[in-house]
Design a protein around this motif. Structure first.
Motif, PDB file in Angstrom:
ATOM      1  N   SER A  68      39.260  47.004  52.001  1.00 51.85           N
ATOM      2  CA  SER A  68      40.704  47.254  52.055  1.00 51.85           C
ATOM      3  C   SER A  68      41.414  45.920  51.915  1.00 51.85           C
ATOM      4  O   SER A  68      41.056  44.945  52.581  1.00 51.85           O
ATOM      5  CB  SER A  68      41.096  47.904  53.378  1.00 51.85           C
ATOM      6  N   THR A  95      41.309  47.717  43.543  1.00 52.19           N
ATOM      7  CA  THR A  95      41.851  48.574  44.591  1.00 52.19           C
ATOM      8  C   THR A  95      42.748  49.680  44.036  1.00 52.19           C
ATOM      9  O   THR A  95      43.439  49.497  43.039  1.00 52.19           O
ATOM     10  CB  THR A  95      42.640  47.760  45.640  1.00 52.19           C
ATOM     11  N   GLN A 100      42.331  50.132  48.495  1.00 49.81           N
ATOM     12  CA  GLN A 100      40.903  50.194  48.770  1.00 49.81           C
ATOM     13  C   GLN A 100      40.087  50.331  47.492  1.00 49.81           C
ATOM     14  O   GLN A 100      40.536  50.939  46.520  1.00 49.81           O
ATOM     15  CB  GLN A 100      40.574  51.399  49.667  1.00 49.81           C
TER      16      GLN A 100
END
Length: 163
Positions: A68, A95, A100
């Motif tokens: 994250s 991400t 994430q």
């Protein structure tokens, strides 16, 4: 007694005395010289590393690490995360909107290998408005060790144990 912001004393220990010199004073009648807390440090950082090991077949297994990324206040989407498994294999992921992404190890066939490590080596972003990555700000808020297999993480590195 006079209010702190007009009593001639450095009440909060910042070497600044009273209004208007002390930034903690709104006016001379303010009775609290305490300065506002500083804003969070700027910089992209890893805000969580979670890992899980899974059996592939028989005694073979692999690890998945979810990274994250945030900027101190919000998740950062489209950040590119670079890392290395402890076996030397370099990997990367980008991400999603929640900040994430996940990386998966190669299949581990040696039954003597009971864990594998993953280290985040860099995080980049194409948008210059996103603050640069600062590895020293990485953190992992989860209680340690985490998960059913006792995986451990610092926010920069995680060890994933064989299931």
């Amino acid at each position: 007694p006079p209010p702190q912001c007009s009593d001639g004393i450095d009440n909060d220990g910042d070497t600044l005395i009273d209004f208007p010199s002390d930034p903690g004073c709104v006016d001379a009648a303010d009775n609290d010289e305490t300065d506002a807390p500083p804003p969070p440090a700027a910089g992209m950082r890893v805000t969580d590393l979670d890992g899980v090991g899974a059996i592939k077949e028989g005694t073979k297994w692999f690890a998945t690490v979810t990274i994250s990324v945030g900027d101190g206040a919000n998740p950062v989407a489209t950040a590119k995360v670079f890392g290395t498994w402890s076996n030397g294999k370099a990997v990367s992921c980008t991400t999603n909107a929640a900040g994430q992404c996940s990386v998966i190890s190669e299949t581990i066939e040696n039954v003597a290998i009971t864990s594998i490590g993953f280290t985040v080596t860099n995080v980049t972003h194409e948008n210059p408005a996103i603050p640069a990555y600062v590895a020293g700000l990485n953190a992992d808020p989860d209680a340690q060790p985490e998960g059913p297999n006792g995986n451990t993480s610092t926010g920069t590195t995680i060890t994933v144990n064989r299931p």
